[in-house]
Design a protein around this motif. Structure first.
Motif, mmCIF file in Angstrom:
data_model
loop_
_atom_site.group_PDB
_atom_site.id
_atom_site.type_symbol
_atom_site.label_atom_id
_atom_site.label_comp_id
_atom_site.label_asym_id
_atom_site.label_seq_id
_atom_site.Cartn_x
_atom_site.Cartn_y
_atom_site.Cartn_z
ATOM 1 N N GLU A 185 4.235 -8.991 3.493
ATOM 2 C CA GLU A 185 3.835 -7.966 4.383
ATOM 3 C C GLU A 185 3.883 -6.894 5.323
ATOM 4 O O GLU A 185 3.669 -5.800 5.672
ATOM 5 C CB GLU A 185 2.534 -8.912 4.695
ATOM 6 N N TYR A 187 5.539 -4.291 3.316
ATOM 7 C CA TYR A 187 4.631 -3.080 3.317
ATOM 8 C C TYR A 187 3.972 -2.097 4.224
ATOM 9 O O TYR A 187 3.002 -0.927 3.874
ATOM 10 C CB TYR A 187 4.892 -2.951 1.664
ATOM 11 N N ARG A 188 3.798 -3.052 4.955
ATOM 12 C CA ARG A 188 2.241 -2.811 5.921
ATOM 13 C C ARG A 188 2.764 -1.257 6.297
ATOM 14 O O ARG A 188 1.047 -1.028 6.730
ATOM 15 C CB ARG A 188 1.927 -3.614 6.560
ATOM 16 N N ILE A 247 5.240 2.688 -1.902
ATOM 17 C CA ILE A 247 5.054 1.405 -2.835
ATOM 18 C C ILE A 247 5.982 1.385 -3.738
ATOM 19 O O ILE A 247 4.920 1.798 -4.540
ATOM 20 C CB ILE A 247 4.495 0.425 -1.817
ATOM 21 N N LEU A 299 -1.573 -5.112 -1.652
ATOM 22 C CA LEU A 299 -0.753 -3.577 -0.891
ATOM 23 C C LEU A 299 -2.070 -2.954 -0.602
ATOM 24 O O LEU A 299 -2.503 -2.128 0.402
ATOM 25 C CB LEU A 299 -0.382 -3.305 -2.157
ATOM 26 N N GLY A 313 -1.381 -2.951 3.500
ATOM 27 C CA GLY A 313 -0.519 -1.686 3.326
ATOM 28 C C GLY A 313 -1.236 -0.719 3.809
ATOM 29 O O GLY A 313 -3.243 -1.223 4.271
ATOM 30 N N ASP A 314 -1.007 0.296 4.029
ATOM 31 C CA ASP A 314 -1.401 1.452 4.441
ATOM 32 C C ASP A 314 -2.163 1.994 3.435
ATOM 33 O O ASP A 314 -1.622 2.312 1.991
ATOM 34 C CB ASP A 314 -0.381 2.958 5.055
ATOM 35 N N ALA A 318 -0.512 5.324 1.666
ATOM 36 C CA ALA A 318 0.646 4.745 0.920
ATOM 37 C C ALA A 318 1.018 5.627 -1.036
ATOM 38 O O ALA A 318 -0.644 4.793 -1.244
ATOM 39 C CB ALA A 318 0.760 3.356 0.474
#
Length: 193
Positions: free
Chosen positions: A73, A76-77, A82, A104, A108-109, A112
């Motif tokens: 994490e 990929y945050r 990704i 994700l 995640g963002d 992304a």
């Protein structure tokens, strides 16, 4: 040279799906026949040029083992893109994509770019069909590519797509976006390998 930029890319997915092999093929254009499982995360970078602009692609290759998932994490945050990898010869790695996409999207963002990649298409014992995977990708609203890290097939296309889509997400105006898309369709955009 006009300017430079950095793109952070995280490779995620189950263990032994070929995440490290994809990044090695992209960075060094080679295949390692004796890979070692990634523990935690590995960092690699490659500089390419897009319309005289330098782009540094920073790749974080994450471990797929369950015991390292909390650590993944961290990588990929804050990623701009990704690459979510599964093995076309192992149905469980495809089934686990639902889990990965949930993670994700939760951690995640939100902007992304997610590219789902079916790796090992060179293998004869394929169990996940292209149609099945394409349907899943469409339902989840993620990009979809198939590749072979062994032969190198479509590996550059994955990163071309990422740079194109990150450019679109981060472009300040629609005019810039349309120019970039047109240049890419004309095959004048860039070659990464």
């Amino acid at each position: 040279m006009e300017s430079s930029r950095n793109i952070k890319v995280a490779l995620v997915g189950d263990t032994q799906v070929g995440k490290t092999s994809i990044s090695t093929r992209f960075i060094y254009n080679r295949f390692d026949f004796t890979p070692v499982s990634t523990t935690g995360g590995q960092y690699k970078k490659k500089i390419i040029f897009v319309n005289q602009n330098q782009v540094q692609i920073n790749i974080w290759d994450t471990a797929g083992q369950e015991r390292f998932r909390a650590l993944s994490e961290l990588y990929y945050r804050s990623a701009s893109a990704i690459i979510l990898v599964y093995d076309v010869t192992r149905m469980e790695t495809f089934s686990n994509l639902k889990y990965w996409i949930g993670e994700l999207r939760a951690k995640g963002d939100k902007n992304a770019v997610i590219v789902m990649v079916g790796n090992k298409i060179d293998a004869a014992e394929r169990v996940v069909s292209k149609a099945q995977a394409a349907q899943f990708a469409a339902e989840e609203k993620v990009f979809y590519k198939e590749a072979s890290a062994l032969s190198g097939e479509s590996v550059c296309e994955i990163f071309n797509l990422i740079v194109e889509q990150v450019q679109i997400v981060q472009s300040p105006t629609e005019e810039v976006v349309s120019v970039k898309i047109k240049e890419q369709k004309d095959k004048k955009w860039f070659a990464c390998c």
